[in-house]
Scaffold this motif. Sequence first.
Motif, PDB file in Angstrom:
ATOM      1  N   HIS A  44       0.845  -1.196   0.000  1.00 50.79           N
ATOM      2  CA  HIS A  44       0.000   0.000   0.000  1.00 50.79           C
ATOM      3  C   HIS A  44       0.881   1.247   0.000  1.00 50.79           C
ATOM      4  O   HIS A  44       1.854   1.327   0.747  1.00 50.79           O
ATOM      5  CB  HIS A  44      -0.935  -0.003   1.215  1.00 50.79           C
ATOM      6  CG  HIS A  44      -2.109  -0.920   1.019  1.00 50.79           C
ATOM      7  ND1 HIS A  44      -3.396  -0.464   0.891  1.00 50.79           N
ATOM      8  CD2 HIS A  44      -2.165  -2.271   0.876  1.00 50.79           C
ATOM      9  CE1 HIS A  44      -4.212  -1.492   0.701  1.00 50.79           C
ATOM     10  NE2 HIS A  44      -3.493  -2.609   0.701  1.00 50.79           N
ATOM     11  N   GLN A  91      -3.078   4.748  -2.920  1.00 48.87           N
ATOM     12  CA  GLN A  91      -4.311   5.314  -2.373  1.00 48.87           C
ATOM     13  C   GLN A  91      -4.172   6.803  -2.077  1.00 48.87           C
ATOM     14  O   GLN A  91      -3.065   7.295  -1.836  1.00 48.87           O
ATOM     15  CB  GLN A  91      -4.653   4.595  -1.054  1.00 48.87           C
ATOM     16  CG  GLN A  91      -4.929   3.106  -1.227  1.00 48.87           C
ATOM     17  CD  GLN A  91      -4.998   2.379   0.099  1.00 48.87           C
ATOM     18  OE1 GLN A  91      -4.026   2.379   0.856  1.00 48.87           O
ATOM     19  NE2 GLN A  91      -6.123   1.751   0.374  1.00 48.87           N
ATOM     20  N   GLU A 149      -7.358   7.723   2.485  1.00 49.69           N
ATOM     21  CA  GLU A 149      -7.653   6.296   2.328  1.00 49.69           C
ATOM     22  C   GLU A 149      -6.494   5.449   2.880  1.00 49.69           C
ATOM     23  O   GLU A 149      -6.702   4.419   3.525  1.00 49.69           O
ATOM     24  CB  GLU A 149      -7.791   6.016   0.835  1.00 49.69           C
ATOM     25  CG  GLU A 149      -8.983   5.164   0.439  1.00 49.69           C
ATOM     26  CD  GLU A 149      -8.971   4.953  -1.061  1.00 49.69           C
ATOM     27  OE1 GLU A 149      -8.818   3.797  -1.484  1.00 49.69           O
ATOM     28  OE2 GLU A 149      -9.066   5.955  -1.803  1.00 49.69           O
ATOM     29  N   ALA A 165      -6.637   5.426   6.593  1.00 52.35           N
ATOM     30  CA  ALA A 165      -7.693   4.506   7.052  1.00 52.35           C
ATOM     31  C   ALA A 165      -7.203   3.068   6.970  1.00 52.35           C
ATOM     32  O   ALA A 165      -7.470   2.252   7.868  1.00 52.35           O
ATOM     33  CB  ALA A 165      -8.949   4.688   6.199  1.00 52.35           C
ATOM     34  N   TRP A 166      -6.460   2.763   5.913  1.00 58.96           N
ATOM     35  CA  TRP A 166      -5.916   1.406   5.770  1.00 58.96           C
ATOM     36  C   TRP A 166      -4.937   1.102   6.913  1.00 58.96           C
ATOM     37  O   TRP A 166      -4.994   0.028   7.514  1.00 58.96           O
ATOM     38  CB  TRP A 166      -5.222   1.257   4.401  1.00 58.96           C
ATOM     39  CG  TRP A 166      -4.531  -0.065   4.249  1.00 58.96           C
ATOM     40  CD1 TRP A 166      -5.119  -1.267   3.958  1.00 58.96           C
ATOM     41  CD2 TRP A 166      -3.130  -0.338   4.417  1.00 58.96           C
ATOM     42  NE1 TRP A 166      -4.166  -2.267   3.922  1.00 58.96           N
ATOM     43  CE2 TRP A 166      -2.945  -1.724   4.205  1.00 58.96           C
ATOM     44  CE3 TRP A 166      -2.021   0.452   4.723  1.00 58.96           C
ATOM     45  CZ2 TRP A 166      -1.691  -2.335   4.284  1.00 58.96           C
ATOM     46  CZ3 TRP A 166      -0.772  -0.153   4.802  1.00 58.96           C
ATOM     47  CH2 TRP A 166      -0.617  -1.541   4.592  1.00 58.96           C
TER      48      TRP A 166
END
Length: 352
Positions: A168, A239, A243, A246-247
């Motif tokens: 990510h 992202q 976002e 939040a991940w």
Amino acid sequence: MRRLARGRAPVLSARSRWHPFGRRGRLGAAVACLSLLAAACAKNAPMDTLEPAGPNARTIDNLINPVFIIAAIVFVAVEGIALVFTIRYRHREGAPEPVQIHGSTKLEVGWTLIPALILLGIAVPTIATIFKLAKAPDNPLNVTVTARQFWWEYEYPDLGVVTANELHMPVGRNLELTLRGEDVIHSFWVPKLSGKTDVVPGRSNRMSISADTPGTYLGQCTEFCGLSHANMRLKAVVQAPAEFEAWVDSQRRAASAPVPGSPAAEGAELYLSKGCGGCHTVQGVSEGKVGPDLTHLDSRSSFAGSMFEMTPENLATWLRDPPGVKPGSKMPNLNLSADETSKLVAYLETLK
Ligand code: CUA
């Protein structure tokens, strides 16, 4: 006469036989070459290194393009001249012997100097690019990438997050990757975002990577590392900052506990009794270090080196016989019954 006598019998029988330099052989080779060429022209290919989507990939692309053009000009010029000379000065029946030349200082200096100057011209931007890519970015997000047969682990030491196969990334932010290997040599590559860097056991390599726009970018291990080298895939999930935050929050949460008495709870018991915890970590449950951390397994879109989409059916297929569906997998076939498999899948699905 001689020609006829020599040729007749073999020519007749050769017609029915395939020969690499025969008409059909040549046609086959031409079709194969054209198919290869056409295959290279795929539109929107997910791993197209010529469509950079981040600054590092663009830096490399900006070097490839001029070098390719120079190489193409040299290729066409050299092959063209060779072709013209081959045709123009070919042997003709009854022609006199051509004038014999032994050395030409002018020509020899020319064809030494011109390539040397071209190489020098290419070397300047090449070395500049190497230095640019070698520079560690300011204020990067650090990620330790560990390659194992046949999957990737990502640890964000500053965020306290460990995940697998899906890297990510917050959009626009530079990631500084520290690449470590534990078994054999692998190579990390997300073609649209970066060049490839080998992951060598006993060494710590580095690379920086970043992306312009959110999205999922596919990658692949690019160093042959064993039976499932081709199945050692990866995804870079880029992202928006909110976002990504939040991940991170979701990954920091403790593992969810299954509802008592549910099939998932029975699956959790099987997870321990079958020894899964010896290899895998589920925060608060087990601390295995051989396989991927499963604490938030179901938050990922793929598993087993990004080889399978995360669906209950795929998880069941996997659990039934891991080395059967992924050759060389370290995860053994535990000879689970259908009932055990479905309970384990139910448990894994609670690990969000
Ligand atoms: Cu890992 Cu190829």
